[in-house]
Scaffold this active site. Sequence first.
Site, PDB file in Angstrom:
ATOM      1  N   GLY A  31       0.817  -1.213   0.000  1.00 11.60           N
ATOM      2  CA  GLY A  31       0.000   0.000   0.000  1.00 11.60           C
ATOM      3  C   GLY A  31       0.848   1.258   0.000  1.00 11.60           C
ATOM      4  N   TYR A  32       0.194   2.371   0.312  1.00 16.99           N
ATOM      5  CA  TYR A  32       0.786   3.708   0.234  1.00 16.99           C
ATOM      6  C   TYR A  32       1.414   3.889  -1.151  1.00 16.99           C
ATOM      7  CZ  TYR A  32       1.484   8.103   2.463  1.00 16.99           C
ATOM      8  OH  TYR A  32       1.365   9.424   2.787  1.00 16.99           O
ATOM      9  N   LEU A  33       0.554   3.705  -2.144  1.00 15.67           N
ATOM     10  CA  LEU A  33       1.009   3.642  -3.536  1.00 15.67           C
ATOM     11  C   LEU A  33       1.679   4.935  -3.996  1.00 15.67           C
ATOM     12  CD1 LEU A  33      -2.053   1.898  -5.239  1.00 15.67           C
ATOM     13  CD2 LEU A  33      -0.044   0.847  -4.186  1.00 15.67           C
ATOM     14  N   HIS A  37       4.674   2.142  -7.963  1.00 14.40           N
ATOM     15  CA  HIS A  37       3.645   1.097  -7.970  1.00 14.40           C
ATOM     16  C   HIS A  37       2.744   1.243  -9.198  1.00 14.40           C
ATOM     17  CE1 HIS A  37       4.202   1.342  -3.415  1.00 14.40           C
ATOM     18  NE2 HIS A  37       4.483   0.087  -3.692  1.00 14.40           N
ATOM     19  N   GLY A 147       9.251  -4.724  -8.517  1.00 14.02           N
ATOM     20  CA  GLY A 147      10.144  -3.637  -8.926  1.00 14.02           C
ATOM     21  C   GLY A 147      11.596  -3.975  -8.643  1.00 14.02           C
ATOM     22  N   LYS A 149      13.819  -2.101  -7.713  1.00 15.12           N
ATOM     23  CA  LYS A 149      14.419  -1.362  -6.584  1.00 15.12           C
ATOM     24  C   LYS A 149      14.787  -2.330  -5.453  1.00 15.12           C
ATOM     25  CE  LYS A 149      13.527   1.551  -3.031  1.00 15.12           C
ATOM     26  NZ  LYS A 149      12.542   0.995  -2.231  1.00 15.12           N
ATOM     27  N   GLN A 153      15.186  -8.804  -2.991  1.00 15.56           N
ATOM     28  CA  GLN A 153      13.855  -9.414  -2.873  1.00 15.56           C
ATOM     29  C   GLN A 153      13.479 -10.120  -4.181  1.00 15.56           C
ATOM     30  OE1 GLN A 153      10.298  -7.532  -1.026  1.00 15.56           O
ATOM     31  NE2 GLN A 153       9.730  -6.920  -3.078  1.00 15.56           N
ATOM     32  N   VAL A 176      11.708   3.222 -10.704  1.00 14.98           N
ATOM     33  CA  VAL A 176      11.124   4.519 -11.079  1.00 14.98           C
ATOM     34  C   VAL A 176      11.686   5.558 -10.130  1.00 14.98           C
ATOM     35  CG1 VAL A 176       8.987   5.819 -11.415  1.00 14.98           C
ATOM     36  CG2 VAL A 176       9.029   3.369 -11.887  1.00 14.98           C
TER      37      VAL A 176
HETATM   38  O1  PAF Z   1       7.984  -5.026  -1.944  1.00 14.84           O
HETATM   39  C1  PAF Z   1       7.008  -5.016  -1.150  1.00 14.84           C
HETATM   40  O2  PAF Z   1       6.207  -4.069  -1.084  1.00 14.84           O
HETATM   41  C2  PAF Z   1       6.804  -6.197  -0.234  1.00 14.84           C
HETATM   42  O3  PAF Z   1       8.011  -6.721   0.205  1.00 14.84           O
HETATM   43  C3  PAF Z   1       5.914  -7.294  -0.843  1.00 14.84           C
HETATM   44  C4  PAF Z   1       6.570  -7.918  -2.063  1.00 14.84           C
HETATM   45  C5  PAF Z   1       4.564  -6.710  -1.230  1.00 14.84           C
HETATM   46  C6  PAF Z   1       5.675  -8.403   0.175  1.00 14.84           C
HETATM   47  O4  PAF Z   1       5.048  -7.931   1.311  1.00 14.84           O
END
Ligand code: PAF
Length: 283
Positions: A31-33, A37, A147, A149, A153, A176
């Site tokens: 969230g908090y797009l 995003h 992403g 960034k 992950q 971005v």
């Molecule tokens: O990158 C993120 O916002 C988070 O790590 C994810 C992939 C949504 C998992 O909670």
Amino acid sequence: MRVVKSVVEMQHEADRLRVEGKHIGLVPTMGYLHNGHLQLIEQAKRMCDAVIVSMFVNPTQFGPKEDFERYPRDFERDKSLALRSEVDFLFNPETKDMYVPDYGTYVEEQEASHILEGKIRPTHFRGVATVVAKLLNICKPHIAVFGQKDAQQVFIIKKMVRDLNFDVSVFVAPIVREADGLAMSSRNVYLSPEERANATVLHESLKYAEKKIKDGERNVKNLQSQMQQMIRSKGAPSVDYVAVIDPEMFRETDTITKPTVLVALAVRFGSTRLIDNALISTE
Ligand code: PAF
């Protein structure tokens, strides 16, 4: 756009989409797009017939002293942004439904999870891999979009998908940036105006690294100390790491020998921790 809170309902909707022959795209978020995003959503829309955005601040990826409680949240704002982006489903589950009281199953990548971010945040990637595995099982996407960034992950999620045979393609979208080069992040809102101005040094130091590497620098220690000096000259932030990584294996390297390297860094400005990276061609 439908807002779905129930895990079972989301699974039924995903089944229905699949029966209808729809190609499902998932954009997992907390969230908090921000515009980063929105670019992931646009990417998913270009590749798929139905786009699910998940919005869940996942407690298991935060350490006990991290910012889970203060992580920025504004559901109504996110909902209108998702609506404007013509998302089909906004999946916004409750923590109690994602993690039932006796929850006890975790997914853990064993190698890349324990360097860089994983050294500083020892349980972080276990939490990320677990929640992403759950989101894949709930939303049943054909494509999941992440992403670049969060390069570490992305590497770990791709490895999990391969190792556990998830039937999904992982698409990685470029970083971005704001006009001044700062990588977009929900955590940028924590920065004071002075920290925000100084934070451009992250991208500047990556551009500097790119130039040095292209000019023939192969010694990682030299590069690290020059980048650290550059970063520290801006408001004395504390540098958690500057690393040069072999992107194939996600292992740190001392000498640059590969045709492409990932230069990754994490820097604290006050209580705000920012990460950034660049994939640099050495040729
Ligand atoms: O990158 C993120 O916002 C988070 O790590 C994810 C992939 C949504 C998992 O909670």
